[in-house]
Design an enzyme around this catalytic site. Structure first.
Site, mmCIF file in Angstrom:
data_model
loop_
_atom_site.group_PDB
_atom_site.id
_atom_site.type_symbol
_atom_site.label_atom_id
_atom_site.label_comp_id
_atom_site.label_asym_id
_atom_site.label_seq_id
_atom_site.Cartn_x
_atom_site.Cartn_y
_atom_site.Cartn_z
ATOM 1 N N LYS A 42 0.882 -1.238 -0.019
ATOM 2 C CA LYS A 42 -0.137 -0.001 0.065
ATOM 3 C C LYS A 42 0.954 1.289 -0.145
ATOM 4 C CE LYS A 42 -2.727 -2.081 3.410
ATOM 5 N NZ LYS A 42 -3.698 -1.755 4.680
ATOM 6 N N ASP A 102 14.904 -0.892 0.660
ATOM 7 C CA ASP A 102 15.444 -1.230 1.746
ATOM 8 C C ASP A 102 16.401 -2.017 1.556
ATOM 9 O OD1 ASP A 102 15.829 -0.802 4.618
ATOM 10 O OD2 ASP A 102 14.325 -2.263 5.225
ATOM 11 N N LYS A 131 17.075 3.567 0.766
ATOM 12 C CA LYS A 131 18.030 3.359 1.992
ATOM 13 C C LYS A 131 18.760 2.191 1.972
ATOM 14 C CE LYS A 131 15.435 2.813 5.967
ATOM 15 N NZ LYS A 131 14.348 2.269 7.139
ATOM 16 N N PHE A 152 13.893 4.829 10.699
ATOM 17 C CA PHE A 152 12.393 4.167 10.160
ATOM 18 C C PHE A 152 11.717 5.469 10.008
ATOM 19 C CE2 PHE A 152 8.211 2.421 10.367
ATOM 20 C CZ PHE A 152 8.697 1.271 9.634
ATOM 21 N N ASP A 159 4.237 3.540 6.474
ATOM 22 C CA ASP A 159 3.264 3.516 7.614
ATOM 23 C C ASP A 159 4.240 2.678 8.593
ATOM 24 O OD1 ASP A 159 3.614 0.906 6.202
ATOM 25 O OD2 ASP A 159 2.163 0.261 7.782
HETATM 26 P P1 XMP Z 1 12.862 -4.309 1.214
HETATM 27 O O1 XMP Z 1 13.500 -4.556 2.500
HETATM 28 O O2 XMP Z 1 12.136 -5.542 0.520
HETATM 29 O O3 XMP Z 1 11.373 -3.510 1.841
HETATM 30 O O4 XMP Z 1 13.515 -3.278 0.234
HETATM 31 C C1 XMP Z 1 10.704 -2.594 1.108
HETATM 32 C C2 XMP Z 1 9.469 -2.322 1.852
HETATM 33 O O5 XMP Z 1 9.705 -2.319 3.374
HETATM 34 C C3 XMP Z 1 8.925 -1.303 3.853
HETATM 35 N N1 XMP Z 1 9.844 -0.379 4.753
HETATM 36 C C4 XMP Z 1 9.593 0.550 5.364
HETATM 37 N N2 XMP Z 1 8.227 1.190 5.601
HETATM 38 N N3 XMP Z 1 9.250 2.874 6.627
HETATM 39 C C5 XMP Z 1 8.308 2.221 6.365
HETATM 40 O O6 XMP Z 1 7.060 2.751 6.745
HETATM 41 C C6 XMP Z 1 10.500 2.521 6.597
HETATM 42 O O7 XMP Z 1 11.545 3.042 6.936
HETATM 43 C C7 XMP Z 1 10.697 1.380 5.733
HETATM 44 N N4 XMP Z 1 11.974 0.567 5.370
HETATM 45 C C8 XMP Z 1 11.257 -0.466 4.830
HETATM 46 C C9 XMP Z 1 8.265 -0.695 3.031
HETATM 47 O O8 XMP Z 1 6.825 -1.025 2.988
HETATM 48 C C10 XMP Z 1 8.894 -1.169 1.567
HETATM 49 O O9 XMP Z 1 7.982 -1.211 0.540
#
Ligand code: XMP
Length: 180
Positions: A42, A102, A131, A152, A159
């Site tokens: 979302k 991330d 990130k 975060f 969210d």
């Molecule tokens: P990956 O680790 O698969 O993660 O690259 C991507 C998803 O992780 C969530 N995510 C966050 N959501 N604040 C958030 O609200 C953050 O700092 C954060 N870091 C990762 C997010 O849903 C993203 O699509």
């Protein structure tokens, strides 16, 4: 809600300017070719709705939902696709839009599946935040809004436990809001 934010990193105005620039860059690269812009639910919906309106090229929109987080702040490592694109992506140019890159597992999984299972031939990626420090998969987005430190963040679609998505800016969530 605002009291839970330790620091605003990107104001609504910063975000607006950057999204407009990304839209121009994507429009130039598409050079009039039609693309399917695919939002990952979302978290990317606010970014996506602003981004598609800044793209000056014919686009179709579609949605996928890949979940990696429960209600915590660390990835489970398991990427589960709950909603798949509805349209036919065979031979198409697809721009996958996510809120934040991330570890990279989500985007990597989605890109592979869009190529291998849905048959898209040209898959590009666009994320609002990068990130980089937490990357565990070798993936780089084709279009990035802002680099962000290993904190975060919430707001503008991002969210914690499904809250804070409606903040118009992106800010660092106070640790006491997610540490018990
Ligand atoms: P990956 O680790 O698969 O993660 O690259 C991507 C998803 O992780 C969530 N995510 C966050 N959501 N604040 C958030 O609200 C953050 O700092 C954060 N870091 C990762 C997010 O849903 C993203 O699509």
């Amino acid at each position: 809600m605002h009291g839970d934010i330790a620091e605003v990193l990107f104001s609504a105005q910063d975000i607006h300017k950057r999204v407009q620039a990304l839209g121009r860059q994507i429009s130039n690269d598409l050079a009039g070719r039609e693309a399917v812009v695919l939002a990952l639910l979302k978290g990317s919906v606010l970014f996506f709705s602003d981004l598609v309106r800044s793209i000056d090229a014919p686009v179709k929109v579609d949605f996928a939902w890949a979940s990696s987080y429960g209600s915590g702040t660390t990835s489970s490592g398991q990427i589960h696709l709950k909603v798949f694109p509805e349209g036919d992506l065979r031979g198409r140019t697809v721009v996958v839009v996510d809120d934040i890159l991330d570890t990279g597992r989500t985007l990597d999984t989605v890109v592979r599946r869009i190529r291998e299972e849905h048959g898209a031939t040209d898959v590009r990626t666009c994320v609002l935040l990068d990130k980089q420090a937490r990357r565990s998969v070798d993936i780089r987005a084709d279009y990035t809004g802002f680099p962000v430190d290993d904190v975060f963040v919430v707001g503008y679609g991002l969210d914690y436990a499904d809250r804070y998505r409606n903040l118009p800016y992106i800010g660092v969530l106070k640790p006491e809001c997610y540490q018990s």
